[in-house]
Each structure stands twice: as C-alpha cells, then as structure tokens.
Design a protein around this motif. Structure first.
Motif, PDB file in Angstrom:
ATOM      1  N   LYS A 101       0.794  -1.233   0.000  1.00  0.00           N
ATOM      2  CA  LYS A 101       0.000   0.000   0.000  1.00  0.00           C
ATOM      3  C   LYS A 101       0.825   1.281   0.000  1.00  0.00           C
ATOM      4  N   ILE A 102       2.061   1.219   0.458  1.00  0.00           N
ATOM      5  CA  ILE A 102       2.889   2.414   0.630  1.00  0.00           C
ATOM      6  C   ILE A 102       4.240   2.221  -0.053  1.00  0.00           C
ATOM      7  N   GLY A 103       4.710   3.283  -0.711  1.00  0.00           N
ATOM      8  CA  GLY A 103       6.045   3.291  -1.297  1.00  0.00           C
ATOM      9  C   GLY A 103       6.790   4.534  -0.846  1.00  0.00           C
ATOM     10  N   VAL A 104       8.077   4.377  -0.568  1.00  0.00           N
ATOM     11  CA  VAL A 104       8.911   5.490  -0.124  1.00  0.00           C
ATOM     12  C   VAL A 104      10.178   5.507  -0.971  1.00  0.00           C
ATOM     13  N   CYS A 105      10.588   6.682  -1.379  1.00  0.00           N
ATOM     14  CA  CYS A 105      11.857   6.798  -2.098  1.00  0.00           C
ATOM     15  C   CYS A 105      12.560   8.104  -1.740  1.00  0.00           C
ATOM     16  N   ASP A 106      13.836   8.085  -1.998  1.00  0.00           N
ATOM     17  CA  ASP A 106      14.765   9.166  -1.713  1.00  0.00           C
ATOM     18  C   ASP A 106      15.087   9.845  -3.045  1.00  0.00           C
ATOM     19  N   VAL A 107      15.218  11.161  -3.067  1.00  0.00           N
ATOM     20  CA  VAL A 107      15.528  11.872  -4.308  1.00  0.00           C
ATOM     21  C   VAL A 107      16.637  12.893  -4.063  1.00  0.00           C
ATOM     22  N   ASP A 108      17.610  12.903  -4.960  1.00  0.00           N
ATOM     23  CA  ASP A 108      18.659  13.922  -4.989  1.00  0.00           C
ATOM     24  C   ASP A 108      18.516  14.708  -6.281  1.00  0.00           C
ATOM     25  N   VAL A 109      18.572  16.029  -6.177  1.00  0.00           N
ATOM     26  CA  VAL A 109      18.506  16.897  -7.339  1.00  0.00           C
ATOM     27  C   VAL A 109      19.838  17.631  -7.446  1.00  0.00           C
ATOM     28  N   VAL A 110      20.430  17.565  -8.632  1.00  0.00           N
ATOM     29  CA  VAL A 110      21.726  18.205  -8.861  1.00  0.00           C
ATOM     30  C   VAL A 110      21.664  19.085 -10.107  1.00  0.00           C
ATOM     31  N   GLN A 111      22.533  20.083 -10.124  1.00  0.00           N
ATOM     32  CA  GLN A 111      22.745  20.910 -11.316  1.00  0.00           C
ATOM     33  C   GLN A 111      24.244  21.034 -11.475  1.00  0.00           C
ATOM     34  N   GLY A 112      24.776  20.399 -12.505  1.00  0.00           N
ATOM     35  CA  GLY A 112      26.223  20.324 -12.645  1.00  0.00           C
ATOM     36  C   GLY A 112      26.787  19.548 -11.469  1.00  0.00           C
ATOM     37  N   ASN A 113      27.767  20.127 -10.781  1.00  0.00           N
ATOM     38  CA  ASN A 113      28.354  19.448  -9.623  1.00  0.00           C
ATOM     39  C   ASN A 113      27.778  19.957  -8.303  1.00  0.00           C
ATOM     40  N   ARG A 114      26.669  20.725  -8.387  1.00  0.00           N
ATOM     41  CA  ARG A 114      26.051  21.265  -7.175  1.00  0.00           C
ATOM     42  C   ARG A 114      24.827  20.440  -6.786  1.00  0.00           C
ATOM     43  N   HIS A 115      24.766  20.048  -5.531  1.00  0.00           N
ATOM     44  CA  HIS A 115      23.614  19.331  -4.979  1.00  0.00           C
ATOM     45  C   HIS A 115      22.600  20.400  -4.589  1.00  0.00           C
ATOM     46  N   ILE A 116      21.466  20.481  -5.288  1.00  0.00           N
ATOM     47  CA  ILE A 116      20.545  21.588  -5.026  1.00  0.00           C
ATOM     48  C   ILE A 116      19.353  21.212  -4.147  1.00  0.00           C
ATOM     49  N   ALA A 117      19.006  19.906  -4.063  1.00  0.00           N
ATOM     50  CA  ALA A 117      17.880  19.525  -3.203  1.00  0.00           C
ATOM     51  C   ALA A 117      17.969  18.051  -2.826  1.00  0.00           C
ATOM     52  N   LYS A 118      17.385  17.746  -1.671  1.00  0.00           N
ATOM     53  CA  LYS A 118      17.345  16.376  -1.144  1.00  0.00           C
ATOM     54  C   LYS A 118      15.944  16.148  -0.609  1.00  0.00           C
ATOM     55  N   GLY A 119      15.313  15.024  -1.002  1.00  0.00           N
ATOM     56  CA  GLY A 119      13.941  14.791  -0.578  1.00  0.00           C
ATOM     57  C   GLY A 119      13.617  13.360  -0.235  1.00  0.00           C
ATOM     58  N   LEU A 120      12.515  13.206   0.486  1.00  0.00           N
ATOM     59  CA  LEU A 120      11.953  11.904   0.820  1.00  0.00           C
ATOM     60  C   LEU A 120      10.475  11.963   0.441  1.00  0.00           C
ATOM     61  N   PHE A 121      10.020  11.025  -0.389  1.00  0.00           N
ATOM     62  CA  PHE A 121       8.676  11.031  -0.960  1.00  0.00           C
ATOM     63  C   PHE A 121       7.945   9.747  -0.600  1.00  0.00           C
ATOM     64  N   THR A 122       6.674   9.882  -0.203  1.00  0.00           N
ATOM     65  CA  THR A 122       5.852   8.739   0.198  1.00  0.00           C
ATOM     66  C   THR A 122       4.562   8.738  -0.618  1.00  0.00           C
ATOM     67  N   TYR A 123       4.196   7.562  -1.120  1.00  0.00           N
ATOM     68  CA  TYR A 123       3.022   7.405  -1.974  1.00  0.00           C
ATOM     69  C   TYR A 123       2.114   6.303  -1.454  1.00  0.00           C
ATOM     70  N   LEU A 124       0.818   6.472  -1.732  1.00  0.00           N
ATOM     71  CA  LEU A 124      -0.190   5.479  -1.404  1.00  0.00           C
ATOM     72  C   LEU A 124      -0.637   4.816  -2.697  1.00  0.00           C
ATOM     73  N   PHE A 125      -0.668   3.488  -2.715  1.00  0.00           N
ATOM     74  CA  PHE A 125      -1.168   2.723  -3.867  1.00  0.00           C
ATOM     75  C   PHE A 125      -2.581   2.267  -3.527  1.00  0.00           C
ATOM     76  N   TYR A 126      -3.510   2.436  -4.461  1.00  0.00           N
ATOM     77  CA  TYR A 126      -4.903   2.040  -4.200  1.00  0.00           C
ATOM     78  C   TYR A 126      -5.597   1.651  -5.489  1.00  0.00           C
ATOM     79  N   GLU A 127      -6.748   0.972  -5.353  1.00  0.00           N
ATOM     80  CA  GLU A 127      -7.505   0.524  -6.518  1.00  0.00           C
ATOM     81  C   GLU A 127      -8.107   1.710  -7.251  1.00  0.00           C
ATOM     82  N   ARG A 128      -7.974   1.657  -8.575  1.00  0.00           N
ATOM     83  CA  ARG A 128      -8.548   2.685  -9.439  1.00  0.00           C
ATOM     84  C   ARG A 128     -10.072   2.510  -9.449  1.00  0.00           C
ATOM     85  N   LYS A 129     -10.797   3.589  -9.292  1.00  0.00           N
ATOM     86  CA  LYS A 129     -12.262   3.542  -9.335  1.00  0.00           C
ATOM     87  C   LYS A 129     -12.730   3.546 -10.788  1.00  0.00           C
ATOM     88  N   PRO A 130     -13.745   2.713 -11.123  1.00  0.00           N
ATOM     89  CA  PRO A 130     -14.228   2.669 -12.518  1.00  0.00           C
ATOM     90  C   PRO A 130     -14.880   3.973 -12.948  1.00  0.00           C
TER      91      PRO A 130
END
Length: 130
Positions: A101-130
C-alpha cells in the motif's frame, strides 16, 4: 518510457526520462527563463515537480492497470539555488521501500556538480475507481 513524454506536465516543463527501473529513476530538465522567480533563480516549485516526477517513476510504471497512486507526504530540502545558467538539472530517485500500500523513495537533485535539493517522498497505492 514512451508514455512519459505523453504526460502533459512532463512535456510542458521539458522533463526527459533518462533511465528507469523498479529501484531508481533519473529525469532531467533544462533551465528556462520562464522558470525564474523574483530572486532570479529557478522557482522551487519547478525543482519540486522534477523531484516528485523522478520519485513517481520508480513506482507508477510497475502498477497493475487496476491500481493507481497518489502522494501522501514529501519533504524536500533546498541546499543550493538552481540557476538559469547552471546547466541541466537532474533528479535521481532511489527506492527506500515498496510495500503493498505504501512506497517510499529518496531523491537527490543536482545541477552540474552542485547538490541543489534532497527529498523523501511517500506514496499510497490504491484501486482505481471505474
């Protein structure tokens, strides 16, 4: 990966899917003048959209047709400004955990050799409604 470029927001912002697996994704975008905010740097919402899209692409392509997903939480720390003349911006996501039901991932954002952002993202998986 062809369906990636069919998503309107990905086309509008110029996102390019560089690589994708069930454990990681890499997405790039070029800096554009229309992305600048009042201080002359790339708007944080644009960087956030890139990071979120990299996170989503670990999970979304692997969902069964009867399932969908939505964000339930994310945190993105800005470490350095994204600059108009700084070159390509890349978001790289990596899987932390994928459950039924839940997914978590880590994200790094870079521009050239500069680290510009760091994040943690969480998602819910569920049944699609017709």
């Amino acid at each position: 990966m062809d369906s990636f470029s069919n998503i309107p927001i990905n086309r509008h912002l110029g996102f390019k899917l560089i690589s994708r697996s069930s454990e990681s994704a890499s997405i790039t975008m070029e800096s554009r003048p229309e992305f600048l905010q009042e201080g002359g740097i790339i708007h944080g919402a644009i960087v956030t959209a890139l990071a979120d899209t990299a996170a989503v692409y670990i999970f979304h392509p692997g969902l069964s047709p009867d399932m969908t997903m939505t964000s339930i939480e994310f945190k993105l720390n800005f470490l350095s400004p994204a600059l108009l003349d700084g070159g390509t911006i890349t978001a790289r996501s990596s899987l932390v955990r994928k459950g039924r039901k839940i997914g978590v991932c880590d994200v790094d954002v870079v521009q050239g050799n500069r680290h510009i952002a760091k994040g943690l993202f969480t998602y819910l998986f569920y049944e699609r409604k017709p």
